[in-house]
Design a protein around this motif. Structure first.
Motif, short mmCIF file in Angstrom:
data_model
loop_
_atom_site.label_atom_id
_atom_site.label_comp_id
_atom_site.label_asym_id
_atom_site.label_seq_id
_atom_site.Cartn_x
_atom_site.Cartn_y
_atom_site.Cartn_z
N GLY A 260 -10.91 -101.06 14.15
CA GLY A 260 -12.18 -101.76 14.00
C GLY A 260 -12.00 -103.24 13.73
O GLY A 260 -10.93 -103.82 13.92
N GLN A 261 -13.08 -103.86 13.25
CA GLN A 261 -13.10 -105.29 12.99
C GLN A 261 -12.73 -105.59 11.53
O GLN A 261 -12.94 -104.78 10.64
CB GLN A 261 -14.49 -105.86 13.28
N LEU A 262 -12.20 -106.79 11.31
CA LEU A 262 -11.92 -107.29 9.97
C LEU A 262 -12.89 -108.43 9.67
O LEU A 262 -13.09 -109.31 10.52
CB LEU A 262 -10.49 -107.81 9.86
N ARG A 263 -13.51 -108.39 8.50
CA ARG A 263 -14.44 -109.46 8.11
C ARG A 263 -14.09 -109.97 6.72
O ARG A 263 -13.94 -109.18 5.78
CB ARG A 263 -15.89 -108.95 8.13
N ASN A 264 -13.97 -111.27 6.57
CA ASN A 264 -13.68 -111.87 5.27
C ASN A 264 -14.95 -112.00 4.43
O ASN A 264 -16.04 -112.23 4.97
CB ASN A 264 -13.05 -113.25 5.44
N ASP A 265 -14.79 -111.85 3.11
CA ASP A 265 -15.89 -112.05 2.17
C ASP A 265 -15.54 -113.23 1.28
O ASP A 265 -14.88 -113.08 0.25
CB ASP A 265 -16.10 -110.79 1.33
N PRO A 266 -16.00 -114.45 1.65
CA PRO A 266 -15.62 -115.65 0.91
C PRO A 266 -16.22 -115.73 -0.49
O PRO A 266 -15.85 -116.61 -1.28
CB PRO A 266 -16.14 -116.79 1.80
N THR A 267 -17.12 -114.80 -0.84
CA THR A 267 -17.68 -114.80 -2.20
C THR A 267 -16.69 -114.21 -3.20
O THR A 267 -16.85 -114.37 -4.41
CB THR A 267 -18.99 -114.01 -2.26
N LYS A 268 -15.69 -113.49 -2.72
CA LYS A 268 -14.68 -112.91 -3.59
C LYS A 268 -13.57 -113.95 -3.84
O LYS A 268 -13.28 -114.79 -2.98
CB LYS A 268 -14.07 -111.66 -2.96
N PRO A 269 -12.89 -113.86 -5.01
CA PRO A 269 -11.88 -114.87 -5.35
C PRO A 269 -10.63 -114.78 -4.50
O PRO A 269 -10.20 -113.70 -4.12
CB PRO A 269 -11.57 -114.57 -6.82
N ASP A 270 -10.05 -115.93 -4.21
CA ASP A 270 -8.79 -116.02 -3.47
C ASP A 270 -7.58 -115.93 -4.37
O ASP A 270 -6.51 -115.49 -3.96
CB ASP A 270 -8.71 -117.33 -2.69
N GLY A 271 -7.72 -116.41 -5.60
CA GLY A 271 -6.55 -116.53 -6.46
C GLY A 271 -5.75 -117.77 -6.08
O GLY A 271 -6.26 -118.70 -5.45
N THR A 272 -4.49 -117.78 -6.43
CA THR A 272 -3.61 -118.92 -6.15
C THR A 272 -3.51 -119.15 -4.64
O THR A 272 -3.34 -118.20 -3.88
CB THR A 272 -2.21 -118.64 -6.71
N PRO A 273 -3.62 -120.41 -4.17
CA PRO A 273 -3.57 -120.69 -2.73
C PRO A 273 -2.30 -120.21 -2.06
O PRO A 273 -2.32 -119.69 -0.94
CB PRO A 273 -3.69 -122.22 -2.65
N ARG A 274 -1.17 -120.41 -2.72
CA ARG A 274 0.11 -119.98 -2.15
C ARG A 274 1.06 -119.65 -3.28
O ARG A 274 1.04 -120.29 -4.33
CB ARG A 274 0.70 -121.08 -1.27
N LYS A 275 1.90 -118.65 -3.05
CA LYS A 275 2.88 -118.27 -4.06
C LYS A 275 4.14 -117.76 -3.37
O LYS A 275 4.26 -116.60 -3.02
CB LYS A 275 2.29 -117.20 -4.98
N LEU A 276 5.06 -118.69 -3.14
CA LEU A 276 6.33 -118.38 -2.50
C LEU A 276 7.45 -118.80 -3.43
O LEU A 276 7.51 -119.95 -3.86
CB LEU A 276 6.45 -119.13 -1.17
N LEU A 277 8.32 -117.87 -3.75
CA LEU A 277 9.40 -118.17 -4.68
C LEU A 277 10.62 -118.78 -3.99
O LEU A 277 10.97 -118.38 -2.88
CB LEU A 277 9.84 -116.89 -5.41
N ASP A 278 11.22 -119.72 -4.67
CA ASP A 278 12.52 -120.24 -4.24
C ASP A 278 13.57 -119.27 -4.76
O ASP A 278 13.75 -119.12 -5.97
CB ASP A 278 12.74 -121.64 -4.84
N VAL A 279 14.26 -118.60 -3.87
CA VAL A 279 15.23 -117.58 -4.27
C VAL A 279 16.67 -118.04 -4.06
O VAL A 279 17.59 -117.23 -3.98
CB VAL A 279 14.98 -116.25 -3.51
N SER A 280 16.86 -119.36 -4.00
CA SER A 280 18.20 -119.89 -3.74
C SER A 280 19.17 -119.57 -4.87
O SER A 280 20.36 -119.35 -4.63
CB SER A 280 18.14 -121.41 -3.51
N LYS A 281 18.68 -119.51 -6.12
CA LYS A 281 19.56 -119.18 -7.23
C LYS A 281 20.11 -117.76 -7.07
O LYS A 281 21.31 -117.52 -7.22
CB LYS A 281 18.83 -119.30 -8.57
#
Length: 312
Positions: A260-281
């Motif tokens: 089926g179709q996917l529909r976004n609900d912008p009234t719901k919270p997004d949380g943090t815009p981006r969360k990518l860890l640096d795993v070089s250590k």
């Protein structure tokens, strides 16, 4: 850590704790102890101290925590703060009192500032404001990793901390109100497919990017760090790759078979815009993730079918 070392898994019934047990058993560790929450309430200091005094574990994996997604964290902040602060304080202190050789504390990547530079390095901790929707949980986890640092400094303990990215896998929570995004999507798409629904609503704009690590990879990293890392600084654990939520939803829909179709609900919270860890250590120490996201979601969906539906 020897194969006959006495190992305590705090939170053994959870997604992380059960994965660590599976990993230890596969590797031949057979002296593993644990207690259910009905047998041992980790928020009760006297009970925890009595347990450690009687059992005398040599190694501790502190995977017990009260966890949930955006809705749960935002709705029950006092419960998240209290439970997690009590659990980690009691277990860490009892480990010190009873001469535990090594403890591994499992934190969460939500401890980092909401607007942290990407990818997120370990040193960015406490460098800015937290994401408000999970602030209580994040503060509790920050307190836990700092306790490990302080006990090492003052008492000479060997308590290490790891910060996993978003986790998924067997034994996850699939409650639509209180779960994290990936298990919630799996259930949403499965139920939509089963009911013949034509549309599934995705919370928020779909633009935030998230990194996902299979819990079996996390368990492998946990044992690796317990064996090979003794530093006082925390260590990020992740894949080093992220994906927009809308693309994650499309991937889950494909694997589940929802057409089926996917529909976004912008009234719901997004949380943090981006969360990518640096795993070089972690990579410099010698560990990298192995399970690809598509393969991990596929196996997790099969696990969901077996545990929630009763058939594959």
């Amino acid at each position: 850590m020897n194969k006959n070392s006495k190992i305590y898994i705090a939170g053994h019934r959870g997604m992380v704790g059960s994965a660590i047990i599976r990993k230890l058993q596969v590797e031949g560790y057979d002296n593993i102890i644990y207690r259910s929450s009905s047998e041992l309430d980790l928020t009760r200091q006297a009970d925890v101290e009595q347990f450690f005094k009687e059992e005398k574990p040599e190694y501790v994996f502190l995977a017990a925590a009260k966890v949930g997604g955006i809705h749960a964290n935002n709705t029950y902040p006092a419960e998240f703060a209290y439970a997690n602060l009590m659990i980690e304080s009691n277990v860490i202190h009892a480990s010190y009192q009873n001469d535990v050789k090594k403890l591994l504390f499992l934190g969460s990547s939500c401890i980092y500032p909401k607007m942290a530079e990407q990818p997120i390095k370990e040193e960015y901790l406490l460098g800015g404001y937290l994401e408000q929707t999970n602030e209580a949980y994040a503060i509790a986890k920050i307190a836990g990793l700092k306790m490990c640092e302080y006990y090492n400094r003052q008492y000479g303990t060997n308590f290490i901390s790891m910060m996993p990215t978003n986790l998924y896998g067997p034994n996850d929570n699939y409650d639509l109100q209180n779960s994290h995004v990936l298990p919630a999507l799996i259930r949403k798409f499965h139920e939509a497919k089963a009911s013949g629904a034509e549309e599934v609503v995705i919370w928020g704009s779909g633009t935030p990017r998230r990194e996902f690590l299979h819990v079996d990879d996390l368990a492998d990293a946990s044992l690796f760090l317990m064996k090979h890392y003794n530093g006082n600084e925390t260590v990020n654990v992740g894949t080093g790759k992220d994906i927009p939520i809308i693309e994650l939803a499309e991937l889950v829909a494909e694997i589940v078979g929802f057409e089926g179709q996917l529909r976004n609900d912008p009234t719901k919270p997004d949380g943090t815009p981006r969360k990518l860890l640096d795993v070089s250590k972690l990579q410099s120490i010698g560990w990298e993730s192995k399970i690809k996201l598509r393969d991990g979601i596929r196996s997790t969906y099969q696990s969901f079918l077996q545990s929630h539906i009763g058939a594959v």
